[in-house]
Each structure stands twice: as C-alpha cells, then as structure tokens.
Design a protein around this motif. Structure first.
Motif, PDB file in Angstrom:
ATOM      1  N   VAL A 140       2.918   8.218  -4.302  1.00  0.00           N
ATOM      2  CA  VAL A 140       2.746   7.858  -5.694  1.00  0.00           C
ATOM      3  C   VAL A 140       2.796   8.939  -6.564  1.00  0.00           C
TER       4      VAL A 140
ATOM      5  N   ALA B 114       6.997   4.377 -14.160  1.00  0.00           N
ATOM      6  CA  ALA B 114       5.413   4.480 -13.272  1.00  0.00           C
ATOM      7  C   ALA B 114       4.336   4.841 -14.062  1.00  0.00           C
TER       8      ALA B 114
ATOM      9  N   TYR C 107       1.256  -2.062  -7.368  1.00  0.00           N
ATOM     10  CA  TYR C 107       1.040  -1.291  -6.122  1.00  0.00           C
ATOM     11  C   TYR C 107      -0.171  -1.018  -5.750  1.00  0.00           C
ATOM     12  N   ASN C 108      -0.796  -0.610  -4.581  1.00  0.00           N
ATOM     13  CA  ASN C 108      -2.077  -0.293  -4.117  1.00  0.00           C
ATOM     14  C   ASN C 108      -1.952   0.879  -3.487  1.00  0.00           C
ATOM     15  N   ILE C 109      -2.714   1.922  -4.205  1.00  0.00           N
ATOM     16  CA  ILE C 109      -2.770   3.339  -3.539  1.00  0.00           C
ATOM     17  C   ILE C 109      -3.694   3.330  -2.410  1.00  0.00           C
TER      18      ILE C 109
ATOM     19  N   TYR D 182       0.705   1.694 -10.419  1.00  0.00           N
ATOM     20  CA  TYR D 182      -0.083   2.063  -9.014  1.00  0.00           C
ATOM     21  C   TYR D 182      -1.491   2.188  -9.516  1.00  0.00           C
TER      22      TYR D 182
ATOM     23  N   HIS E 150       5.954   0.373 -13.391  1.00  0.00           N
ATOM     24  CA  HIS E 150       5.536   0.354 -11.946  1.00  0.00           C
ATOM     25  C   HIS E 150       4.058   0.735 -11.840  1.00  0.00           C
TER      26      HIS E 150
ATOM     27  N   LEU F   2      -0.283   5.372 -13.595  1.00  0.00           N
ATOM     28  CA  LEU F   2      -1.266   5.000 -12.639  1.00  0.00           C
ATOM     29  C   LEU F   2      -2.429   4.335 -13.672  1.00  0.00           C
TER      30      LEU F   2
ATOM     31  N   ASP G 111       0.745  -1.084  -0.107  1.00  0.00           N
ATOM     32  CA  ASP G 111       0.015   0.106   0.083  1.00  0.00           C
ATOM     33  C   ASP G 111       0.913   1.252  -0.021  1.00  0.00           C
ATOM     34  N   VAL G 112       0.714   2.189  -1.139  1.00  0.00           N
ATOM     35  CA  VAL G 112       1.544   3.475  -1.064  1.00  0.00           C
ATOM     36  C   VAL G 112       0.758   4.495  -0.946  1.00  0.00           C
TER      37      VAL G 112
END
Length: 136
Positions: free
Chosen positions: A10, A20, A104-106, A79, A77, A22, A4-5
């Motif tokens: 992010v 990266a 990754y999970n925001i 998010y 990467h 989204l 969790d970021v």
C-alpha cells in the motif's frame, strides 16, 4: 472479491500512483488515541471517514457521502484501513457496490491481531511493518 493488500505494498502504491488514496475508517477515538498513518512523505492527505460512529459504534449512514465530500473519485485506487481489517473490508465492499472501481483492504489494518500478551501492533499491520505513523 476485494483484495487484501499488505501494508508495505500500500505504501508503495501511495508513493507511486497519483490515483492511490488511503481512507482510514476507524473511529475518531482511534485516530486520536491510537494514532494514524503519516502520509507526509507521499504528499497526500489521509481520508478519515468513520465506518462506525464512536461511541455508539452504529454504522455511519453518511459514509459514502463523506467519502465523496472528501474528494474521492470512482477512478481512485482506494486503500481502506481499520484496526485489523474487518471494518475496512466492509467499507471496501460498500464503496465497490456504490460504483468505486478500485477498492482494496489493507491486510491486518493499522494494529493487526493480538500478540501472546494481548497487545496489538506487535504481530502484523501498518505499525508492525514500520511504516510512518503518528499521534494526531
């Protein structure tokens, strides 16, 4: 395990890491009526791919195909963002299981949990952190 970021981290990753991206996994209705992150300062597009399809909220059987069609590579990467972090976590797991290496999970999503009055966006999440967003 999927990390969790925090939204601000992010944002920093989107600004500094060319790999990266989204991916907003909310529904079309949420994108249009609630808004979306504004990534114009990063020079990157948002990758909108529904995890569940509005209005039935059934799982999107094309999710992984649509992620690939959007140009997301296994080396990116990624998010994942939803309203509060639940759907995005499920999407991150699916992507990881499909071979995406950096998912990754925001944390707290776009709107975060309810406040004492039952409203979102006032406690945590992308909007609460003051990160750029707009109505689509």
């Amino acid at each position: 395990m999927i990390d969790d970021v925090a939204p601000k981290l992010v944002w920093e990753a989107l600004m500094s890491n060319p790999d990266a991206v989204l991916c907003d996994v909310r529904t079309t209705a949420e994108w249009h009526f609630v808004g979306m992150p504004d990534l114009s300062q990063t020079g990157k597009p948002i990758i909108p791919v529904q995890w569940q399809v509005f209005p039935t909220m059934q799982p999107n059987p094309e999710f992984l195909d649509q992620l690939k069609e959007a140009g997301v590579e296994v080396t990116h990467h990624i998010y994942f963002l939803c309203r509060t972090g639940g759907r995005s976590l499920a999407a991150a797991h699916a992507a990881r299981d499909a071979g995406y290496r950096h998912v990754y999970n925001i944390k707290d999503g776009f709107e975060g949990p309810h406040d004492q009055r039952g409203h979102r966006g006032n406690v945590a999440g992308w909007k609460h952190q003051g990160l750029p967003w707009s109505h689509r």
